[in-house]
Enzyme design. Structure first.
Site, PDB file in Angstrom:
ATOM      1  N   CYS A 179      12.652  -9.041  -6.328  1.00 52.63           N
ATOM      2  CA  CYS A 179      14.042  -8.910  -6.745  1.00 52.63           C
ATOM      3  C   CYS A 179      14.193  -7.683  -7.645  1.00 52.63           C
ATOM      4  CB  CYS A 179      14.442 -10.153  -7.515  1.00 52.63           C
ATOM      5  SG  CYS A 179      14.123 -11.653  -6.585  1.00 52.63           S
ATOM      6  N   ARG A 225      14.076  -1.844  -2.216  1.00 52.91           N
ATOM      7  CA  ARG A 225      13.124  -2.970  -2.346  1.00 52.91           C
ATOM      8  C   ARG A 225      13.455  -4.096  -1.388  1.00 52.91           C
ATOM      9  NH1 ARG A 225      11.264  -3.041  -8.175  1.00 52.91           N
ATOM     10  NH2 ARG A 225      11.128  -5.293  -8.036  1.00 52.91           N
ATOM     11  N   TRP A 260      15.597 -11.233  -3.507  1.00 51.29           N
ATOM     12  CA  TRP A 260      14.744 -11.343  -2.314  1.00 51.29           C
ATOM     13  C   TRP A 260      14.334 -12.812  -2.284  1.00 51.29           C
ATOM     14  CZ3 TRP A 260      13.046  -8.413   1.752  1.00 51.29           C
ATOM     15  CH2 TRP A 260      11.937  -8.883   2.462  1.00 51.29           C
ATOM     16  N   ASN A 302      13.015 -12.366 -11.724  1.00 52.44           N
ATOM     17  CA  ASN A 302      12.179 -11.905 -10.616  1.00 52.44           C
ATOM     18  C   ASN A 302      10.832 -12.584 -10.798  1.00 52.44           C
ATOM     19  OD1 ASN A 302      10.851 -10.588  -8.608  1.00 52.44           O
ATOM     20  ND2 ASN A 302      10.607  -8.652  -9.738  1.00 52.44           N
ATOM     21  N   GLY A 303      10.452 -13.415  -9.844  1.00 57.08           N
ATOM     22  CA  GLY A 303       9.164 -14.118  -9.949  1.00 57.08           C
ATOM     23  C   GLY A 303       9.285 -15.500  -9.321  1.00 57.08           C
ATOM     24  N   GLU A 337      -7.280  -4.631  14.023  1.00 61.49           N
ATOM     25  CA  GLU A 337      -6.268  -4.228  13.038  1.00 61.49           C
ATOM     26  C   GLU A 337      -6.570  -2.828  12.494  1.00 61.49           C
ATOM     27  OE1 GLU A 337      -3.456  -5.091  12.314  1.00 61.49           O
ATOM     28  OE2 GLU A 337      -3.041  -4.254  10.330  1.00 61.49           O
ATOM     29  N   LYS A 381      -3.940   0.266  12.795  1.00 62.71           N
ATOM     30  CA  LYS A 381      -3.496   1.042  11.629  1.00 62.71           C
ATOM     31  C   LYS A 381      -3.707   2.533  11.859  1.00 62.71           C
ATOM     32  CE  LYS A 381      -1.394  -1.149   9.824  1.00 62.71           C
ATOM     33  NZ  LYS A 381      -1.269  -2.381  10.552  1.00 62.71           N
ATOM     34  N   GLU A 391      -1.471   4.039  14.786  1.00 57.88           N
ATOM     35  CA  GLU A 391      -0.010   4.048  14.638  1.00 57.88           C
ATOM     36  C   GLU A 391       0.470   5.016  13.564  1.00 57.88           C
ATOM     37  OE1 GLU A 391       2.038   0.516  13.346  1.00 57.88           O
ATOM     38  OE2 GLU A 391       0.321  -0.190  12.215  1.00 57.88           O
ATOM     39  N   HIS A 435     -20.630  -3.897  27.636  1.00 55.88           N
ATOM     40  CA  HIS A 435     -19.832  -4.138  28.858  1.00 55.88           C
ATOM     41  C   HIS A 435     -18.862  -3.006  29.117  1.00 55.88           C
ATOM     42  CE1 HIS A 435     -21.523  -8.134  29.114  1.00 55.88           C
ATOM     43  NE2 HIS A 435     -21.220  -8.327  27.840  1.00 55.88           N
ATOM     44  N   LYS A 444      10.246  -0.509  12.091  1.00 59.22           N
ATOM     45  CA  LYS A 444       9.644  -1.536  11.229  1.00 59.22           C
ATOM     46  C   LYS A 444       9.800  -2.925  11.863  1.00 59.22           C
ATOM     47  CE  LYS A 444       7.556  -3.400   7.853  1.00 59.22           C
ATOM     48  NZ  LYS A 444       6.062  -3.310   7.891  1.00 59.22           N
TER      49      LYS A 444
HETATM   50  C1  AGP Z   1       1.896  -3.190  12.492  1.00 55.77           C
HETATM   51  O1  AGP Z   1       1.457  -2.248  11.533  1.00 55.77           O
HETATM   52  C2  AGP Z   1       3.133  -2.742  13.217  1.00 55.77           C
HETATM   53  N1  AGP Z   1       4.169  -2.410  12.301  1.00 55.77           N
HETATM   54  C3  AGP Z   1       3.562  -3.731  14.301  1.00 55.77           C
HETATM   55  O2  AGP Z   1       2.456  -3.958  15.139  1.00 55.77           O
HETATM   56  C4  AGP Z   1       4.070  -5.105  13.799  1.00 55.77           C
HETATM   57  O3  AGP Z   1       3.003  -5.852  13.292  1.00 55.77           O
HETATM   58  C5  AGP Z   1       4.688  -5.847  14.989  1.00 55.77           C
HETATM   59  O4  AGP Z   1       5.792  -5.101  15.454  1.00 55.77           O
HETATM   60  C6  AGP Z   1       5.154  -7.263  14.624  1.00 55.77           C
HETATM   61  O5  AGP Z   1       6.141  -7.192  13.631  1.00 55.77           O
HETATM   62  P1  AGP Z   1       6.546  -8.553  12.886  1.00 55.77           P
HETATM   63  O6  AGP Z   1       5.340  -9.007  12.124  1.00 55.77           O
HETATM   64  O7  AGP Z   1       7.689  -8.175  11.975  1.00 55.77           O
HETATM   65  O8  AGP Z   1       6.942  -9.549  13.932  1.00 55.77           O
END
Ligand code: AGP
Length: 611
Positions: A2, A27, A74, A98-99, A482, A486, A489, A505, A606
């Site tokens: 928040c 935020r 938030w 906030n907390g 993962e 990272k 992307e 394989h 996002k």
């Molecule tokens: C991960 O770094 C990416 N931003 C992307 O793979 C993300 O995890 C995916 O689009 C799922 O998003 P969500 O967790 O908001 O559903």
């Protein structure tokens, strides 16, 4: 997280509060409000949704007064709504918080028994009632706030005003950030620097347990013991944009570093250590229902899908329920075998990913019970799931998920313990051991952040590579996936994650001196450790260069790998939370060195709200 802004001075406070809140919009929030005292009358204006809604309400009838507090919420407890928006008031007292108040339910019951009525679903409203009670008992505002927070278990950045003491703001903090801005004939309080930079660059960063009393001409700070302290006044030279990132170069970097707090906030209030159990707000499943479950199906995309793969290991190990983890985009088109005997767990940071939402709808249409693991209260997933377990990571601004991932893993671990206790596959003592391990993770995350200089050296060595391979086994296989995601992307380098056992394989054909291979090699469990050492030797024998993520003190792997990054060891099912951090940092620094747009990588959004 928040946003808080407070003002006391010689100007109308409402416009200053709204302007300050706008500087905190980045935020993320779901509602906002201001409280102003003028002529010893408290005026509150609140509004769900964007700040422009609040602005139009304030603009229509500006509350008059030269002292006030404002808030962007938030949601953590209670859905986004006008009633749940801050400031919360009670008989002339207004608070913004906030907390998380862990013991808010107990306090509410006690207050109700003393005749208090609540107007919101939030934990924060408790502060207004507790403070008013102390005022009724004859305390002044400062002492009333001090006595109120003494009853709180949890975290807070709290600012309070009272219509019968219209010259002072009392503010105090524990674990949540709070800063004071010093001006000529005016003083400010905020949750973060950006809210104040247009008025002052003389900022005091309050310390844990500090309590400050602000009037137009004075700012006095007391420590936990009630002694007056002189905290350093820092001259902030940040630009507003830098201030939004708390001095970090990118939001992603800030969010990597927020992980200890984010995981702590996700655990907070949910670990019932003495009972060896887990508390989830709004939990509805009975032991019989959980025992009757035939399977758990996890649905997610991207990083959240990787979290689901780790979550499978946790749930199958602790609750002994078969778990299937499916890409949401695949699940919905394969006429899935789902029915009322199944629990579907949809994982989504945003709660708005269309593939995941569509998969949940498909599963529900076939009778399954749907649970969401989500970071955004009030998002579509939290509205459509039958029950939700919220991660409390706070807003994640960087497109590349970091703290969302580690908090999802913490949520899965809590869920695995909860299911295990309900199914009887975990004794109380076993659950206590698991929960003790979990509560130790924030400290390990603090520790692992210190590997950043080593990671930067590796990033500089390999930033020009065209391809990367990431290898892991067991619960570290999803971490390899993962780490690869990272890197690809945000740096646009081709990277693949593989199970170590799959090297022979096919992928081993890729290995040569140009192919850096990141190997995640924790010493436990023993079997996969020995096998992953074999993978390292296979790679080295073909001229490949190995970057190994290893347990602190593992001298053996140091003799095998070209580069090693040592992380604090953790139990096998929680080690992924720790091992992921250097991989996040590697991706971040390679991308930063390559000059890509780390927070907003090309072609990515996002939240993917389209197919
Ligand atoms: C991960 O770094 C990416 N931003 C992307 O793979 C993300 O995890 C995916 O689009 C799922 O998003 P969500 O967790 O908001 O559903």
């Amino acid at each position: 997280m928040c946003g808080i802004v407070g003002y006391v001075g010689d100007k109308e406070s409402a416009p200053i509060l709204v302007s300050g809140l706008k500087k905190l919009e980045y935020r993320g929030y779901d509602s906002a409000g201001v409280a102003v005292v003028g002529n010893q009358v408290l005026n509150v204006v609140r509004s769900v949704g964007k700040l422009r809604n609040l602005e139009s309400r304030v603009g229509a009838e500006p509350p008059r007064g030269t002292i006030g507090i404002g808030h962007t919420r938030w949601a953590t407890h209670g859905r986004p709504s006008d009633e749940n928006a801050h400031p919360h008031t009670y008989k002339g007292v207004a608070v913004v918080h906030n907390g998380i108040i862990e013991n808010h339910l107990v306090l509410k019951e006690q207050l109700r028994a003393r005749g208090h009525e609540f107007s919101s679903e939030t934990d924060s409203e408790v502060f207004a009632h507790l403070i008013h009670e102390e005022l009724e008992r004859g305390a002044d505002l400062v002492e009333a706030v001090r006595r109120a927070v003494a009853q709180i278990k949890g975290t807070y950045a709290l600012a309070v005003i009272w219509e019968r003491d219209p010259t002072r703001i009392v503010c105090t903090k524990e674990s949540s950030p709070m800063v004071i801005g010093l001006g000529e004939g005016q003083n400010f309080v905020a949750s973060d620097v950006p809210a104040l930079l247009e008025h002052t660059r003389d900022i005091i960063f309050m310390e844990e347990g500090d309590l400050a009393v602000l009037s137009s001409g004075k700012a006095e700070i007391f420590n936990r013991a009630g002694e007056v302290v002189n905290r350093p006044i820092r001259k902030i030279s940040w630009t507003p944009m830098m201030a939004e990132k708390g001095g970090h170069k990118h939001f992603m970097h800030k969010e990597i570093w927020e992980q200890p707090r984010a995981v702590a906030d996700t655990i907070r209030g949910r670990v019932l250590l003495s009972e060896g159990d887990v508390y989830f707000e709004g939990w509805t499943l009975t032991a019989d229902q959980v025992r009757a479950l035939s399977k758990v199906t996890v649905l997610a995309c991207g990083t959240s899908w990787h979290a689901g793969l780790v979550g499978r290991a946790m749930i199958e190990k602790l609750a002994r329920i078969p778990v299937e983890v499916d890409l949401a985009s695949e699940f919905r088109y394969r006429d899935p075998l789902v029915d009322a005997t199944q629990l579907v767990v949809a994982v989504s940071q945003s709660g708005e990913t269309l593939d995941t939402l569509a998969a949940v709808r498909e599963a529900k249409a076939r009778g399954a019970l749907a649970m969401g693991i989500c970071n955004v209260m009030g998002s579509a997933l939290t509205r459509e799931a039958d029950l939700s377990v919220m991660t409390n990571a706070g807003p994640e601004i960087g497109v590349a998920s970091t703290k969302a991932f580690t908090t999802q893993l913490a949520a899965f671990y809590l869920l695995a313990v909860k299911l295990g206790r309900l199914r009887g596959t975990l004794t109380m003592q076993q659950a206590q051991e698991h929960l003790t391990h979990l509560t130790g993770i924030p400290k390990l995350l603090e520790a692992v952040l210190r590997v950043e200089p080593q990671v930067k050296r590796v990033a500089r060595e390999f930033m020009k590579s065209q391809d990367f391979l990431f290898l892991g086994r067991g619960a570290m296989f999803p971490v390899a996936l993962e780490g690869a995601l990272k890197l690809k992307e945000i740096s646009y380098i081709h990277a693949e994650g593989y199970a170590g056992g799959e090297m022979k394989h096919g992928p081993i054909a890729l290995i040569d001196e140009r192919m850096p291979v990141v190997v995640i090699a924790p010493r436990e469990p023993k079997e996969p450790y020995e096998k992953i050492l074999g993978n390292i030797e296979e790679v080295r024998a073909r001229g490949g260069r190995v970057i190994a993520i290893i347990d602190e003190g593992d001298q053996h792997v140091k003799t095998l790998a070209d580069w090693t990054i040592e992380v604090p060891p953790a139990c096998a099912l929680l080690a992924p939370l720790v091992a992921t951090v250097p991989l996040q940092m590697l991706a971040y620094h390679v991308a930063d060195m390559r000059g890509t747009d780390v927070d907003q990588p090309r072609n990515l959004a996002k939240s993917v709200t389209v197919e």
